[in-house]
Design a protein around this motif. Structure first.
Motif, PDB file in Angstrom:
ATOM      1  N   TYR A 192     -12.237 -39.355 -23.388  1.00 19.70           N
ATOM      2  CA  TYR A 192     -13.142 -39.183 -23.457  1.00 19.70           C
ATOM      3  C   TYR A 192     -14.285 -37.947 -23.179  1.00 19.70           C
ATOM      4  CZ  TYR A 192     -13.817 -44.810 -22.904  1.00 19.70           C
ATOM      5  OH  TYR A 192     -13.167 -45.679 -22.808  1.00 19.70           O
TER       6      TYR A 192
ATOM      7  N   PRO B 233     -18.046 -38.218 -20.151  1.00 19.81           N
ATOM      8  CA  PRO B 233     -19.593 -39.517 -20.531  1.00 19.81           C
ATOM      9  C   PRO B 233     -19.819 -40.051 -19.009  1.00 19.81           C
ATOM     10  CG  PRO B 233     -16.615 -40.599 -19.170  1.00 19.81           C
ATOM     11  CD  PRO B 233     -16.304 -38.952 -19.338  1.00 19.81           C
ATOM     12  N   ARG B 234     -21.244 -39.750 -18.981  1.00 17.74           N
ATOM     13  CA  ARG B 234     -22.281 -40.275 -17.863  1.00 17.74           C
ATOM     14  C   ARG B 234     -22.814 -41.416 -18.167  1.00 17.74           C
ATOM     15  NH1 ARG B 234     -22.957 -35.569 -14.915  1.00 17.74           N
ATOM     16  NH2 ARG B 234     -25.380 -35.643 -14.860  1.00 17.74           N
TER      17      ARG B 234
ATOM     18  N   ILE C 273     -23.266 -45.266 -19.020  1.00 16.73           N
ATOM     19  CA  ILE C 273     -23.200 -46.299 -19.760  1.00 16.73           C
ATOM     20  C   ILE C 273     -23.597 -47.684 -19.494  1.00 16.73           C
ATOM     21  CG2 ILE C 273     -20.674 -44.987 -19.518  1.00 16.73           C
ATOM     22  CD1 ILE C 273     -20.266 -47.312 -16.919  1.00 16.73           C
TER      23      ILE C 273
ATOM     24  N   LEU D 172     -19.652 -52.233 -25.431  1.00 18.35           N
ATOM     25  CA  LEU D 172     -19.788 -50.580 -24.334  1.00 18.35           C
ATOM     26  C   LEU D 172     -20.499 -49.416 -24.805  1.00 18.35           C
ATOM     27  CD1 LEU D 172     -20.296 -49.874 -21.048  1.00 18.35           C
ATOM     28  CD2 LEU D 172     -17.170 -49.041 -21.411  1.00 18.35           C
TER      29      LEU D 172
ATOM     30  N   THR E 260     -21.652 -45.606 -24.504  1.00 19.10           N
ATOM     31  CA  THR E 260     -21.339 -44.397 -23.528  1.00 19.10           C
ATOM     32  C   THR E 260     -22.342 -42.961 -23.950  1.00 19.10           C
ATOM     33  OG1 THR E 260     -19.185 -43.597 -24.933  1.00 19.10           O
ATOM     34  CG2 THR E 260     -18.703 -45.550 -22.959  1.00 19.10           C
TER      35      THR E 260
ATOM     36  N   GLU F 238     -21.917 -39.323 -23.590  1.00 18.27           N
ATOM     37  CA  GLU F 238     -20.649 -38.259 -23.564  1.00 18.27           C
ATOM     38  C   GLU F 238     -21.982 -36.623 -23.698  1.00 18.27           C
ATOM     39  OE1 GLU F 238     -16.909 -39.005 -25.285  1.00 18.27           O
ATOM     40  OE2 GLU F 238     -17.570 -41.259 -24.644  1.00 18.27           O
TER      41      GLU F 238
ATOM     42  N   GLN G  12     -12.882 -48.790 -31.215  1.00 18.54           N
ATOM     43  CA  GLN G  12     -14.300 -47.647 -30.606  1.00 18.54           C
ATOM     44  C   GLN G  12     -14.388 -46.732 -31.636  1.00 18.54           C
ATOM     45  OE1 GLN G  12     -14.249 -44.174 -29.802  1.00 18.54           O
ATOM     46  NE2 GLN G  12     -12.187 -43.891 -30.570  1.00 18.54           N
TER      47      GLN G  12
ATOM     48  N   SER H 250     -18.181 -44.534 -15.147  1.00 21.51           N
ATOM     49  CA  SER H 250     -17.822 -43.607 -15.925  1.00 21.51           C
ATOM     50  C   SER H 250     -17.043 -42.388 -15.247  1.00 21.51           C
ATOM     51  CB  SER H 250     -18.495 -43.316 -16.419  1.00 21.51           C
ATOM     52  OG  SER H 250     -19.823 -42.658 -16.183  1.00 21.51           O
TER      53      SER H 250
ATOM     54  N   ASP I  43     -16.971 -38.438 -15.609  1.00 23.83           N
ATOM     55  CA  ASP I  43     -16.622 -37.683 -16.790  1.00 23.83           C
ATOM     56  C   ASP I  43     -16.386 -36.135 -15.905  1.00 23.83           C
ATOM     57  OD1 ASP I  43     -18.860 -36.111 -13.851  1.00 23.83           O
ATOM     58  OD2 ASP I  43     -20.247 -35.137 -14.721  1.00 23.83           O
TER      59      ASP I  43
ATOM     60  N   ILE J 143     -13.320 -43.751 -18.046  1.00 22.05           N
ATOM     61  CA  ILE J 143     -13.938 -45.637 -17.342  1.00 22.05           C
ATOM     62  C   ILE J 143     -13.416 -46.591 -16.777  1.00 22.05           C
ATOM     63  CG2 ILE J 143     -14.789 -47.693 -18.309  1.00 22.05           C
ATOM     64  CD1 ILE J 143     -16.740 -44.484 -19.184  1.00 22.05           C
TER      65      ILE J 143
END
Length: 410
Positions: free
Chosen positions: A38, A41-42, A44, A52, A54, A56, A80, A396, A398, A403
């Protein structure tokens, strides 16, 4: 490597892999990455179809992920795609409980889209909240409460370490405001026009609703703290768990009140304070930065966590018996601290933590780095939490672009 309680063994090395090519086999005392690759990712969330989403922070925007969950024994990314391409989006993401309206935030603006979880598509972007601070803490946490799904909560942090202007609610900083969705549909609103839920909260990046509709936040305290000329910053102030009342109760005594920042700070380690405060004060008591003990008119925290561990998210389990907190980790502390997920026991009847504010063991670590020596840049750094429809806790990281899913969290 990452360890998990209660087994406390190192699990999967944080090795990059192609997104969508990794499956996680989990059990009640295990955790694993199910995908990596990713872009920071922050926040979610899960939609009502079980997909899901996300947010980002590395100029990516929002991602839509379809999962395969075969009876809780393995989880895979089935597909995705990029849901929203917007390089300004950096953290906040929320859905209305009916799954039809999606919100996300940049440092200055909150946007909304009509959302279809079945097809993974959005309508035209609409600007709904504007005029948020452009400096300092730039993450904007968003929440649509289940017990009052006609409002949106929006958080803004301080413009620096010690933001003196944030003492005034009119500053629009270090606070949470409430916006009616009907008003946002009618046209965008300036941030300071929202109803004030609470202010004087330096950077309360994690906001959650318990089973009673109570709103709680986790706050990041100030750095480089001194008291009467003594540097006490390595173990002070505490990171706070704060209570803001029930969202559907406008008469709540916490509604619209100050939580003390930038004047008043909660002590985590009284022993390092200069005399006589080192013997007079206990965990959770108040000091004034750079000065002395102070009696402040403020809403006091419900719990104190170790200094500079940087809590960024908070989620309650379905029965209201526990809260889970991500601690992103320190830069202003030796040795490094945080970089973990913890569980806080909760009283489902009272809607409050079981422990008192003086209890420094309220947060029980369940997932953490086996060694923090590589932190902060080269280790697991949890940010966002989300419960899947099947009751698994996802999170997540970052710093490692991953994840994770934790088995047995309850």
């Amino acid at each position: 490597m990452v360890a998990i309680h209660p087994v406390v063994v190192a699990l999967l090395p944080l090795i990059p892999s192609a997104l969508g090519q990794t499956c996680a086999t989990i059990n009640p005392v295990n955790a694993a990455t199910f995908a990596s690759g990713y872009e920071g990712p922050r926040g979610i969330i899960f939609d009502i179809q079980g997909n899901l989403l996300t947010a980002e922070q590395s100029s990516y925007g929002l991602r839509y992920i379809q999962l395969t969950d075969n009876g809780g024994t393995n989880i895979c990314v089935r597909s995705q795609k990029q849901l929203v391409a917007d390089s300004s989006l950096n953290h906040g993401i929320a859905l209305t409980p009916d799954g039809k309206k999606l919100f996300a935030s940049s440092k200055t603006t909150v946007y909304s889209w009509d959302y279809d979880g079945t097809t993974g598509t959005v309508g035209n972007k609409k600007t709904v909240v504007t005029g948020m601070s452009t400096s300092g803490h730039v993450s904007r946490t968003l929440l649509v409460p289940k017990t009052q799904p006609n409002v949106l909560l929006v958080q803004v942090g301080s413009n620096g370490n010690l933001d003196t202007g944030a003492a005034q609610a009119s500053s629009g900083r270090s606070q949470i405001r409430i916006f009616k969705l009907a008003d946002l549909e009618a046209g965008s609103k300036a941030y300071t026009t929202g109803e004030l839920l609470g202010y004087g909260i330096r950077n309360n990046a994690g906001i959650a609703e318990d089973i009673h509709g109570g709103i709680f936040s986790v706050n990041n305290g100030m750095d480089d703290m001194t008291v009467n000329g003594k540097d006490v910053h390595n173990t002070n102030p505490c990171e706070e768990l704060n209570y803001h009342g029930r969202i559907n109760d406008t008469s709540s005594p916490e509604r619209g009140k100050s939580y003390g920042y930038p004047t008043c700070h909660s002590i985590y380690d009284p022993s390092v304070l200069p005399s006589p405060f080192n013997t007079q004060l206990k965990v959770g008591d108040t000091v004034t930065n750079g000065a002395s003990s102070s009696t402040c008119t403020r809403v006091a925290p419900k719990l104190c966590f170790p200094a500079h561990t940087a809590p960024l998210d908070l989620k309650f389990n379905s029965g209201g018996s526990a809260a889970y907190v991500t601690f992103h980790g320190s830069w202003d502390k030796t040795p490094p601290d945080g970089y973990r997920v913890s569980r806080v026991a909760w009283n489902s009847q009272t809607g409050q933590p079981v422990a008192s504010v003086t209890n420094t063991s309220a947060a029980q670590n369940i997932m953490y780095n086996a060694n923090n020596a590589a932190c902060p840049s080269g280790c697991f750094r949890p940010v966002g939490l989300a419960w899947s429809p099947s009751g698994k806790l996802f999170l997540s990281s970052d710093a490692t672009n991953e994840i994770w899913v934790i088995g047995g969290a309850k």
